[in-house]
Write an enzyme that holds these catalytic residues in place. Structure first.
Site, PDB file in Angstrom:
ATOM      1  N   PRO A 280      50.408  68.789  32.998  1.00  0.00           N
ATOM      2  CA  PRO A 280      50.971  68.030  33.891  1.00  0.00           C
ATOM      3  C   PRO A 280      52.528  67.581  34.021  1.00  0.00           C
ATOM      4  CG  PRO A 280      50.604  68.301  31.320  1.00  0.00           C
ATOM      5  CD  PRO A 280      49.394  69.457  32.290  1.00  0.00           C
ATOM      6  N   CYS A 360      76.851  55.450  50.658  1.00  0.00           N
ATOM      7  CA  CYS A 360      76.935  55.686  52.226  1.00  0.00           C
ATOM      8  C   CYS A 360      76.316  55.336  52.692  1.00  0.00           C
ATOM      9  CB  CYS A 360      78.638  55.719  52.991  1.00  0.00           C
ATOM     10  SG  CYS A 360      79.776  55.061  52.202  1.00  0.00           S
TER      11      CYS A 360
HETATM   12  C1  LIG Z   1      54.394  69.529  40.934  1.00  0.00           C
HETATM   13  C2  LIG Z   1      53.767  69.978  40.166  1.00  0.00           C
HETATM   14  C3  LIG Z   1      52.758  70.275  38.605  1.00  0.00           C
HETATM   15  C4  LIG Z   1      52.860  68.455  38.465  1.00  0.00           C
HETATM   16  O1  LIG Z   1      52.344  67.236  39.093  1.00  0.00           O
HETATM   17  P1  LIG Z   1      52.443  66.073  38.167  1.00  0.00           P
HETATM   18  O2  LIG Z   1      52.332  65.228  39.164  1.00  0.00           O
HETATM   19  O3  LIG Z   1      53.997  65.914  37.505  1.00  0.00           O
HETATM   20  O4  LIG Z   1      51.759  66.043  37.129  1.00  0.00           O
HETATM   21  C5  LIG Z   1      51.721  70.823  38.695  1.00  0.00           C
HETATM   22  N1  LIG Z   1      51.424  72.005  39.288  1.00  0.00           N
HETATM   23  C6  LIG Z   1      51.895  72.598  40.543  1.00  0.00           C
HETATM   24  C7  LIG Z   1      51.598  73.815  41.098  1.00  0.00           C
HETATM   25  C8  LIG Z   1      53.114  71.116  41.101  1.00  0.00           C
HETATM   26  O5  LIG Z   1      53.681  72.124  42.080  1.00  0.00           O
END
Ligand SMILES: *Cc1c(COP(=O)(O)O)cnc(C)c1O
Length: 437
Positions: A280, A360
């Site tokens: 997360p 801008c």
């Molecule tokens: C961006 C990403 C996450 C986190 O995603 P959230 O939506 O911020 O929880 C987790 N795992 C991978 C592989 C990602 O690219």
């Protein structure tokens, strides 16, 4: 929900008046609440308590060392997507056995850095990458720098549509991430001949800002069946990584509590017999941050009111990049913002306004057609809510604008964890050789 609350008509971050922080560090400035960060982490940890799990906070959402250190102290691992992010978690002394490394295009130097660090595993996105990790791990072994094979989780693309913004959908078959399940089978069989890698997990991150549990249900049903099939073929998959993506509250009340996601995910994890890895990002830090900005000018043009503020798309790109909605409300206000329990902003006292930055570009806006108090004037402070994820990390120096500061609040105290960049610092890496002229 979070620790930004109005008391006696002024906004507080935990127990510190937002106005006080703005006066001290200037604007624009990002302000994060430690309490909210920990609260959201704990919510996930508790929701998944029934199964063995590892929460690898996704560093890309907010990579401030202060934020990482708070979460590490609370027990999280980390999900990194570059050598730079790995260096950040190394810098705070994170346990490398709780670090996973994702990304479609990891370079050799980044892979070697992670192999030497001894991370828990790589989320591998293609056969070519698997072969490359095997080659590099083999070299390190020959040099005596590594004993065990590199652990990898194969990232699969379960072809489900999480119905989020197109730019943050990753689990449909046309997206660049992972491999389809059929190909994944072939890669796993072929991996047996590689001496220096071991496939120990399956990874499926299907997108971000997901506010419905169904896509997880669909995705993990496929993934668990895949894991069981391969266990029968003598591939001992130990980790099921369902990625990140839990959505948060921006405008409407659509976001689900962590327990709702757990309701569908936990039984499937039990069925798989695996340890669950979660990545997360936004869920932990999104609502834990605000961006403070000041009104520079108020102007009327056509039949619109423009509030020109000192934060621009280089400081917060999400409205420009995704058309994202962020609640914006004065720091000094007798009413609560409409999305936070206040009355709808209607009638005489409000004017429909665009909140725009100084850059801008016509795309430089933080909000369009927003009803905001009529009385707003030059010098007034505004808070841009839910700016803790994909905010500062996406900032840039466009228009030669220095990076803004980041402040973390803990109870009645606040700490500048990243001071404002100076223009001298911004120019310091450049040079003009005489011969050029
Ligand atoms: C961006 C990403 C996450 C986190 O995603 P959230 O939506 O911020 O929880 C987790 N795992 C991978 C592989 C990602 O690219």
């Amino acid at each position: 929900m979070d620790s930004f609350k109005y008391k006696d008509g002024t906004l507080y971050a935990e127990d510190v008046p937002a106005r006080k922080i703005a006066e001290e560090v200037g604007t624009p400035a990002y302000v994060y609440s430690r309490e909210t960060l920990l609260d959201h982490y704990t919510k996930i940890d508790k929701a998944f308590a029934e199964v063995p799990h590892l929460i690898c906070y996704s560093v890309k959402a907010n990579s401030s060392l202060g934020v990482l250190a708070i979460l590490e102290h609370a027990g999280t691992g980390f999900d990194v997507v570059s050598g730079g992010e790995l260096a950040r978690v190394q810098k705070i002394g994170a346990d490398m056995k709780k670090v996973v490394f994702a990304g479609v295009g990891k370079g050799d130097a980044e892979l070697v850095q992670a192999l030497r660090a001894g991370i828990l595993m790589f989320n591998v996105e293609s056969e070519a990458e698997l072969e490359n990790i095997d080659r590099l791990a083999g070299q390190l072994k020959a040099e005596g720098d590594m004993k065990e094979p590199a652990r990898v989780a194969l990232r699969v693309n379960p072809d489900v549509d999480p119905k989020t913004h197109a730019y943050i959908t990753t689990g449909k078959k046309e997206n660049k991430f992972g491999v389809d399940l059929e190909r994944a089978s072939g890669i796993i069989s072929a991996a047996k001949k590689h001496a220096h890698v071991r496939v120990t997990g399956i990874h499926a991150h299907i997108g971000s800002q997901i506010t419905d549990v169904t896509p997880y249900q669909e995705s993990l049903t496929k993934v668990v069946s895949f894991i069981k099939t391969h266990r029968g073929k003598d591939v001992p998959i130990q980790y099921l990584n369902s990625g990140g993506g839990f959505g948060i509250y921006y405008a409407d009340r659509k976001a689900q509590p962590a327990a709702k996601f757990a309701e569908v995910i936990v039984p499937m994890v039990k069925d798989s017999g695996c340890t669950l890895v979660l990545e997360p990002g936004r869920f932990i830090c999104g609502n834990a941050g605000i961006l403070l900005t000041r009104v520079t000018y108020v102007k009327e043009s056509g039949n619109k009111r423009f509030l020109i503020v000192d934060a621009g798309m280089n400081d917060l790109a999400r409205p420009t990049l995704y058309g994202a909605f962020h609640e914006i409300w004065p720091v000094e206000a007798s009413e609560l913002p409409p999305t936070r329990g206040g009355k709808p902003a209607e009638g005489e006292a409000y004017a429909v306004s665009d909140v725009v930055g100084p850059i801008c570009e016509s795309g430089d806006f933080l909000a369009k057609d927003r009803a905001l108090p009529k009385g707003l004037a030059r010098g007034d402070l505004l808070a841009v809510y839910s700016a803790g994820a994909y905010g500062f990390v996406m900032a840039g120096n466009y228009n030669t604008r220095p990076f803004v500061p980041e402040v973390i609040v803990k109870g009645g105290a606040h700490y500048v964890v990243n001071r404002r960049q100076t223009v001298e610092e911004l120019l310091a890496r450049e040079s003009v050789p005489q011969d050029l002229l």
